[in-house]
Motif scaffolding. Structure first.
Motif, mmCIF file in Angstrom:
data_model
loop_
_atom_site.group_PDB
_atom_site.id
_atom_site.type_symbol
_atom_site.label_atom_id
_atom_site.label_comp_id
_atom_site.label_asym_id
_atom_site.label_seq_id
_atom_site.Cartn_x
_atom_site.Cartn_y
_atom_site.Cartn_z
ATOM 1 N N ALA A 22 0.686 -1.300 -0.015
ATOM 2 C CA ALA A 22 0.011 0.013 0.177
ATOM 3 C C ALA A 22 0.879 1.358 0.027
ATOM 4 C CB ALA A 22 -0.829 -0.036 1.150
ATOM 5 N N ARG A 23 0.206 2.336 -0.540
ATOM 6 C CA ARG A 23 0.715 3.628 -0.298
ATOM 7 C C ARG A 23 0.712 4.111 1.124
ATOM 8 N NH1 ARG A 23 -2.077 8.921 -3.193
ATOM 9 N NH2 ARG A 23 -0.674 10.512 -2.098
ATOM 10 N N ASP A 83 1.667 9.625 4.869
ATOM 11 C CA ASP A 83 2.379 10.104 5.830
ATOM 12 C C ASP A 83 2.066 11.324 6.629
ATOM 13 O OD1 ASP A 83 4.918 11.227 7.081
ATOM 14 O OD2 ASP A 83 6.161 11.049 5.570
ATOM 15 N N ILE A 102 -4.776 12.448 -0.378
ATOM 16 C CA ILE A 102 -4.771 11.558 -1.325
ATOM 17 C C ILE A 102 -5.669 11.355 -2.175
ATOM 18 C CG2 ILE A 102 -3.206 10.118 0.210
ATOM 19 C CD1 ILE A 102 -5.673 8.097 0.368
ATOM 20 N N LYS A 135 -0.856 -3.698 5.018
ATOM 21 C CA LYS A 135 -0.551 -3.191 3.888
ATOM 22 C C LYS A 135 -0.238 -3.972 2.430
ATOM 23 C CE LYS A 135 4.753 -3.275 4.506
ATOM 24 N NZ LYS A 135 5.000 -4.663 5.047
ATOM 25 N N ALA A 161 -3.939 2.111 0.278
ATOM 26 C CA ALA A 161 -3.197 3.473 1.157
ATOM 27 C C ALA A 161 -3.473 2.825 2.600
ATOM 28 C CB ALA A 161 -3.854 4.463 0.703
#
Ligand code: NAD
Length: 291
Positions: A3-4, A7, A152, A253, A258
């Motif tokens: 996954a992205r 952050d 996102i 993940k 994401a």
């Protein structure tokens, strides 16, 4: 494909930079944003949260005032301080760190904060306003999650969103915000019969449970956006003492599209949104003072 990673530290840094500019502009006009924080008792986690909030203020050019009371403090003393801060025009935000000691009526304390200074968004009037789509201070953690989804460009309209947890500070307002954004929202909780049935069809899955690594990869729909609100300290094993979320990051993940990490995900965003609310409150106070 893994996954992205969304952050929270990077997004926070960007937003806090913008905030510092706004705070400086307000200060130049004679209205430095000011947050008052009240801490009762010696809970170590609460002390860390308060320290981080005060440090966040300092870095953004927001003035902070800290008032500490012992575990056996008289509720009347704390209520008296809130009344004093409510009346002080130089204070724009008032925050009482939760949980309060058992002899406090938490609801009465939260309701004592002036709605215009309730930067945590926990006052019943702010909650009611939020539920009706009126201007309100939005609780910081779910507000931070919405910023992360925005960052996102998550498609929210028509999405299936599942929130695990129904607390007043996270789960319920999270569900309201996602509903307002056009998602079809299911709220799961400790009484939910078949949790996996719900989580596996979620395009957006928010975990706010308070149980380490509770949501595993097999509970996640391939490609889903997974937001981990949980902050837990591991008790045993080789990672004892480390922080982890409510999601088993390693397995999730591999399935999600994401995902937010812990630490470095929702946590920093919560404090950022508190600073945002304080600056907004100061902007409103300045506009009001000018008529
Ligand atoms: P809470 O204890 O008030 O609520 C937990 C919710 O989880 C409840 O609604 C309960 O019904 C649900 N739940 C418990 N067991 C379940 C199960 N087996 N299946 C489905 N649902 C279950 O907790 P909270 O205050 O909402 O916090 C949740 C987590 O988020 C905690 O780890 C907390 O530390 C963390 N938190 C993080 C931030 C942040 O800034 N990132 C802010 C607030 C809370």
């Amino acid at each position: 494909m893994p996954a992205r990673i969304i952050d929270g530290n990077a997004l926070s840094a960007k937003l806090r930079g913008e905030l510092a500019t706004k705070a400086a502009a307000l200060t130049a006009q004679g209205t430095q944003p000011c947050l008052a924080v009240i801490l009762v008792g010696g809970d170590p986690a609460s002390a860390v949260y308060v320290r981080n909030k005060v440090a966040g203020c300092e870095k953004a050019g927001i003035k902070s005032l800290k008032f500490e009371y012992p575990q056996d403090a008289a509720p009347a003393d704390v209520l008296g301080k809130i009344a004093e801060l409510n009346a002080d025009p130089s204070v724009h935000g008032i925050l009482v760190q939760l949980p309060l000691p058992k002899h406090f009526d938490e609801k009465a304390v939260l309701e004592a904060i002036k709605v215009e200074k309730d930067v945590d968004g926990f006052h019943a009037e702010n909650v009611g306003r939020l539920s009706q789509g009126q201007e309100a201070f939005i609780p910081c953690t779910p507000n931070g999650v919405m910023e992360m989804l925005k960052s996102i460009e998550a498609p929210l309209r028509g999405a299936e969103a599942v929130v695990i947890g129904r607390s007043n500070i996270v789960g319920k307002p999270m569900a309201m915000l996602l509903t307002a954004a056009g998602a079809t929202v299911t709220v799961c909780h400790s009484g939910t019969r078949d949790l996996n049935f719900h989580t596996r069809r979620a395009d957006i899955l928010v975990a706010a449970i308070g149980k380490p690594k509770f949501v595993t990869g097999d509970m996640v729909k391939p490609g889903a956006i997974v937001i981990d609100v949980g902050i837990n300290r591991l008790q045993d094993g080789p990672d004892a003492g480390k922080l982890c979320g409510d999601v088993d990051f390693d397995s999730a993940k591999e399935v999600a599209g994401a995902i937010t990490p812990v630490p470095g995900g929702v946590g920093p965003m919560t404090i950022t949104m508190l600073l945002v609310n304080t600056v907004v409150s100061a902007e409103r106070a300045l506009a009001k003072s000018r008529g």
